[in-house]
Design an enzyme around this catalytic site. Structure first.
Site, PDB file in Angstrom:
ATOM      1  N   VAL A  67       0.950  -1.018  -0.114  1.00 10.95           N
ATOM      2  CA  VAL A  67      -0.115  -0.062   0.203  1.00 10.95           C
ATOM      3  C   VAL A  67       0.789   1.120   0.278  1.00 10.95           C
ATOM      4  CG1 VAL A  67      -1.730   1.629   1.246  1.00 10.95           C
ATOM      5  CG2 VAL A  67      -2.029  -1.375   0.910  1.00 10.95           C
ATOM      6  N   LYS A  68       1.980   1.218   1.100  1.00 10.19           N
ATOM      7  CA  LYS A  68       2.828   2.176   0.106  1.00 10.19           C
ATOM      8  C   LYS A  68       3.260   2.493  -0.593  1.00 10.19           C
ATOM      9  CE  LYS A  68       5.973   5.745   2.037  1.00 10.19           C
ATOM     10  NZ  LYS A  68       6.844   5.800   2.932  1.00 10.19           N
ATOM     11  N   LEU A  69       3.216   1.556  -1.354  1.00 15.07           N
ATOM     12  CA  LEU A  69       4.276   2.225  -2.860  1.00 15.07           C
ATOM     13  C   LEU A  69       3.105   2.261  -3.873  1.00 15.07           C
ATOM     14  CD1 LEU A  69       7.025  -0.994  -3.008  1.00 15.07           C
ATOM     15  CD2 LEU A  69       7.585   0.937  -2.431  1.00 15.07           C
TER      16      LEU A  69
END
Length: 302
Positions: A172-174
């Protein structure tokens, strides 16, 4: 005082310093390794310095890692004198770095074989929010481990979002960083076209702000039109690294990353022009240099 003993790797970094300070201020016994120099304000809060990650792994209940990316995480977890050298029973490792999900999966499997649980909990927001304890933490963990680490992660986070199992946080961060960098690159290119066409780029910002894409990031990028490029304190080279990770993630999932490849190319070109160690908004400077123009508010209209 909290009974859980916490280790921290990256406590002298731009993000890690504020995070570690909040952990110590919340009453957790804190130990940390020294990368650059001792951190006096952590020492004043009762934190202790140790020799290496192996000592943290052997003496702490939870160890938080906040370093640059996967190569550094892999070294501190499984390298010589790494956290898994002689891990304490029940050790939990929390990787708050922006790492590659494929690397996270490998490290989690290696850790599990030694009885160690592995959590990915990367961050959004910046150093000011780290110091204020108002970061967003994106957590990948099983339900029981998530509940165990939630009070600790909450010491430096305003929002703790359980994204799914191990690896989901880094995924999700990427995705988040891809969307942000795509917008940064799109705005920088739009500003360049506006300036070339004789239109004030601020008019474009006003139009976007009046519609569905109005957001805080738009107004940060708007400030580059007044020469302020420090509005997002995140190095362009770190963004480039994250986009490399994102493109590989998309490829691993069989997704053709047309936009992602374009964003990565834009950041790579900005790096080649010498802006790698400046902050992300300097992508506007790169566009100005590429096109031989000045990008600023007040450009004459056609």
């Amino acid at each position: 005082m909290n009974q859980m003993t916490v280790g921290f790797i990256g406590a002298s970094g731009m993000m890690g310093h504020g995070m570690a300070k909040n952990v110590a201020a919340a009453g957790y016994p804190l130990a940390y390794t020294v990368h650059r120099s001792p951190v006096a304000d952590l020492d004043a809060l009762g934190a202790r310095r140790v020799a290496d990650p192996a000592e943290l792994g052997a003496t702490c209940d939870v160890v938080i890692i906040c370093v640059t990316g996967s190569p550094q995480v892999e070294t501190v977890v499984q390298g010589p004198k790494g956290l898994l050298t002689r891990p304490r029973d029940g050790l939990v490792i929390i990787d708050a770095s922006t790492s590659e999900p494929s690397s996270t999966a490998r490290l989690a499997a290696t850790a599990l074989a030694k009885g160690v649980r592995y959590v990915d909990a990367p961050l959004t927001q910046g150093p000011a929010e780290a110091a204020a304890g108002t970061l967003n933490s994106l957590v990948g963990a099983d339900d029981a481990t998530f509940e165990r680490v939630l009070p600790l992660v909450s010491t430096y986070s305003a929002n703790v979002i359980h994204c799914g199992g191990t690896g989901a946080g880094h995924t999700v961060k990427l995705l988040n960083n891809f969307a942000v960098q795509a917008m940064a690159n799109a705005l920088a290119e739009s500003f360049a076209v506006a300036a070339k066409a004789g239109v004030d780029p601020r008019v474009l910002v006003d139009v976007i702000a009046a519609g569905h894409l109005d957001c805080a990031f738009l107004h940060k990028m708007d400030r580059t039109l007044d020469g302020d490029y420090d509005v997002m304190r995140f190095e362009l080279d770190n963004a480039r690294k994250d986009m490399r990770y994102y493109v590989r993630l998309a490829g691993d999932q069989g997704v053709t990353s047309v936009v992602g490849q374009g964003v990565l190319s834009g950041l790579t070109l900005a790096h080649a022009l010498g802006y790698g160690h400046e902050f992300v908004p300097s992508i506007v400077k790169a566009q100005a240099q590429l096109n031989g123009i000045e990008i600023r508010a007040g450009s004459p209209r056609a």
